[in-house]
Design a protein around this motif. Structure first.
Motif, short mmCIF file in Angstrom:
data_model
loop_
_atom_site.label_atom_id
_atom_site.label_comp_id
_atom_site.label_asym_id
_atom_site.label_seq_id
_atom_site.Cartn_x
_atom_site.Cartn_y
_atom_site.Cartn_z
N THR A 37 0.82 -0.93 -0.15
CA THR A 37 0.09 -0.06 0.06
C THR A 37 0.78 1.24 -0.25
OG1 THR A 37 -1.89 1.20 1.10
CG2 THR A 37 -0.52 0.01 2.51
N ARG A 38 0.10 2.41 -0.01
CA ARG A 38 0.96 3.62 -0.23
C ARG A 38 0.37 4.78 0.59
NH1 ARG A 38 -3.08 5.61 -1.74
NH2 ARG A 38 -4.07 5.39 -3.68
N THR A 57 -2.43 3.79 9.38
CA THR A 57 -3.23 2.85 8.73
C THR A 57 -2.60 1.99 7.74
OG1 THR A 57 -5.30 4.07 9.19
CG2 THR A 57 -5.69 1.94 7.92
N ALA A 58 -2.02 2.69 6.78
CA ALA A 58 -1.15 2.25 5.80
C ALA A 58 -0.19 1.31 6.29
CB ALA A 58 -1.02 3.14 4.48
N GLY A 67 4.43 -6.51 4.09
CA GLY A 67 4.33 -6.24 2.90
C GLY A 67 5.14 -4.92 2.68
N VAL A 68 4.78 -3.92 1.95
CA VAL A 68 5.54 -2.89 1.24
C VAL A 68 4.64 -1.53 1.55
CG1 VAL A 68 6.86 -1.54 -0.59
CG2 VAL A 68 6.72 -4.16 -0.34
N LEU A 69 5.36 -0.28 2.00
CA LEU A 69 4.70 0.63 2.02
C LEU A 69 5.67 1.77 1.37
CD1 LEU A 69 2.61 2.76 3.34
CD2 LEU A 69 4.52 3.30 5.04
N PHE A 70 4.75 2.27 0.33
CA PHE A 70 5.69 3.30 -0.44
C PHE A 70 5.06 4.67 -0.65
CE2 PHE A 70 2.91 1.33 -3.66
CZ PHE A 70 2.56 2.24 -4.42
N HIS A 248 -3.98 -2.74 -1.51
CA HIS A 248 -4.76 -1.81 -0.84
C HIS A 248 -4.72 -0.46 -1.18
CE1 HIS A 248 -4.90 -6.07 1.00
NE2 HIS A 248 -6.01 -5.57 1.94
N VAL A 249 -5.76 0.25 -1.50
CA VAL A 249 -5.80 1.57 -1.71
C VAL A 249 -6.45 1.99 -0.28
CG1 VAL A 249 -6.68 3.52 -2.70
CG2 VAL A 249 -5.96 1.44 -4.28
N VAL A 250 -5.49 2.82 0.61
CA VAL A 250 -5.90 3.46 1.76
C VAL A 250 -5.99 4.80 1.39
CG1 VAL A 250 -5.13 3.97 4.10
CG2 VAL A 250 -4.64 1.62 3.12
N ARG A 251 -7.16 5.50 1.39
CA ARG A 251 -7.58 6.84 1.47
C ARG A 251 -8.59 7.40 1.86
NH1 ARG A 251 -9.34 6.43 -5.24
NH2 ARG A 251 -11.29 5.52 -4.54
#
Ligand code: GLU
Length: 548
Positions: A37-38, A57-58, A67-70, A248-251
């Motif tokens: 997610t990002r 949250t992300a 996983g990966v956070l960018f 996952h789109v966290v927004r």
């Protein structure tokens, strides 16, 4: 119309293909269940509490799942961009413990799925734009601003939905010759999506926070590329989240109204749909009603505010966690010293309606966090804060670290540590009197005559011995009390206050005020121990002289 001819006319220089891009940005090699997610903020220079809520949250979802956070910088709106904003953003988020595995860095990119600034990705978007035109799913529109606003006015007058759709979609079915004629005159155009949705139809959609939603199909031919060739958020996020392999789109939930359009886009582009995590807004009580925190009205929305007030990062982090997951507080009570990362975070526990921001609660959380720290840690963080926000205080603290630390150690440690500070800003009012420059002149209660105060202070000076333990010290205060005709028996005083001119508490207050300038201070015996004999005596003498 031959869509291939149109696509070639609109994008003559695009030679890349979606297949080539798919290969360039292959699926990530991550274990099953790892969330990618990002954070995708626009570089406006303003980082707010909502960014932190989304970021946390992300971050939790990505890192908890291996996983990966960018970080992707959504700079498609050049008008809103502020120089240096990316730096502010990176530093602020880092300050709050959110670190990215990849993405935009201050002067470039780090990671294999970049570029991570949208304006540098124009050629990528054009590949997909061309494909959509070839497939008959997008077309150019040459409407001018004037035409569009006239259309809007007419729609409003007719009480119709506003937007570019149905009979209002003037360029949707125009022959190739008309388009060619406009292009040969170099008329500006935008690329629009050819929607096949029907606003009469609804369908179900599942969001990880909001749960099952019933949404209405989109029938508007929204803009995909603006006239400068830069995409709108809608198109850019679909292409980017696909190629960056976001799961996952966290927004924020302000994007829910355009979600049906986003779903259409993923389908038209033949992209696998990510999961959506739409976060509700932060609200506050305004009188008796709730309202969204506003950038214009509420200074507590800006993250810089918390830094300036001197809330330790740990406190803001803890507070946001309690907002996000209602079971966090219970977990924290059971695990007072565990790292927050051990808590099992769940997006399902987020309140779908958003959260009420409670400043008093944050202050309370912060008080507990500071009470947990040892004096050395408090000293370090306080100095860091003061260097930015009160340099004079910082230089005093740094001039004698051992002295400052001994002050900050008062009431610290043990089972029931004192909770004197909830922010670093409160430190100077709390302990400033230890520094002669900040010592205020006492104002004694007018109920007592000057002579009484002078007598009490003089007697104290006669008896004061720095080597006394706190028991002996207090016995002496009681002796003075009795000598003045005041009482040390608080019960007797409460039963009949008129029987006594004053109590031991009043005598302690005279001494406290003479030594600290204030009616409230940390434990007075300890204060004198830290100040030492000479400074204690000289402060009391000065006050006696001034009273004469
Ligand atoms: N740039 C968008 C915003 O700042 C990001 C939304 C998203 O995370 O997709 O609201």
């Amino acid at each position: 119309m031959d869509n291939n001819i149109l696509a070639q006319l609109l994008f003559p220089t695009v030679t890349d293909t979606p297949e080539a891009l798919e290969n360039r940005y292959p699926p990530r090699n991550l274990p099953e269940g790892a969330i990618v997610t990002r954070m995708a903020p626009s570089p406006t220079g303003f980082v707010h509490l909502g960014n932190l809520v989304q970021g946390l949250t992300a971050e939790r979802m990505a890192h908890q799942s291996g996983g990966v956070l960018f970080l992707r910088v959504e700079d498609t709106d050049a008008k809103r961009e502020v120089p240096g904003a990316v730096e502010v953003l990176l530093n602020t988020l880092k300050h709050y413990g959110i670190s990215f595995d990849e993405g935009a860095v201050i002067d470039g990119d780090s990671g294999l799925y970049g570029p991570y600034r949208q304006r540098q990705r124009a050629s990528i978007y054009h590949v997909y734009a061309k494909k959509l035109v070839e497939n008959g799913m997008a077309y150019p529109c040459f409407c001018t601003e004037e035409e569009l606003s006239a259309m809007r006015e007419q729609q409003e007058a007719n009480k119709e939905t506003t937007g570019y759709y149905g009979a209002y979609a003037l360029w949707r079915d125009r022959p190739l010759e008309d388009i060619q004629a406009q292009l040969s005159e170099n008329k500006p155009w935008v690329l629009r999506f050819r929607s096949t949705g029907n606003a009469e139809n609804q369908f179900k959609f599942e969001d990880l926070v909001k749960g099952k939603l019933t949404v209405t199909e989109n029938n508007i031919d929204h803009v995909l590329l603006k006239s400068d060739g830069i995409p709108t958020y809608h198109f850019a996020h679909a292409v980017d989240d696909h190629l960056m392999r976001t799961t996952h789109v966290v927004r924020g939930d302000e994007w829910l109204p355009t979600l049906p359009f986003h779903l259409q886009l993923f389908k038209a582009l033949d992209f696998k749909l990510p999961k959506y995590v739409h976060i509700g807004p932060l609200m506050k009580m305004d009188g008796t009603s709730k309202r969204k925190l506003s950038k214009r009205k509420d200074r507590e929305l800006a993250l810089t505010f918390y830094k300036a007030e001197g809330f330790p990062v740990e406190a803001v982090y803890e507070y946001i966690m309690t907002l996000l997951n209602s079971n966090y507080e219970d977990w924290r009570r059971a695990n007072p010293n565990a790292p927050a990362a051990e808590f099992k975070f769940s997006p399902k526990k987020l309140n779908p309606a958003g959260n009420l921001f409670d400043y008093a609660k944050l202050t309370d959380v912060s008080k507990n966090e500071i009470a947990k720290m040892d004096a050395d840690q408090v000293y370090k963080l306080l100095v860091e804060w003061a260097e930015d926000f009160d340099p004079d205080f910082a230089s005093k603290l740094k001039a004698d670290p051992a002295y400052a630390t001994s002050i900050l150690a008062i009431g610290r440690g043990g089972k029931k540590p004192r909770k004197d500070l909830s922010t670093w800003k409160e430190a100077k009012p709390y302990m400033g009197f230890f520094y002669d420059d900040y010592l205020e002149e006492p104002v004694f209660d007018e109920k007592f005559s000057k002579e009484t105060v002078i007598t009490a202070l003089t007697k104290f000076l006669e008896k004061f011995d720095i080597a006394d333990d706190s028991g002996v010290w207090f016995e002496k205060v009681k002796e003075i009390t009795e000598e003045l005709g005041f009482t040390s028996d608080m019960k007797a005083y409460k039963a009949d206050p008129s029987a006594f001119p004053g109590t031991v508490a009043d005598v302690s207050t005279f001494i406290r005020q003479a030594v600290t300038g204030k009616t409230n201070s940390p434990d007075l015996y300890t204060v004198m121990q830290i100040l030492g004999f000479d400074r204690t005596v000289s402060r009391i003498r000065t006050v006696i002289e001034k009273l004469h």
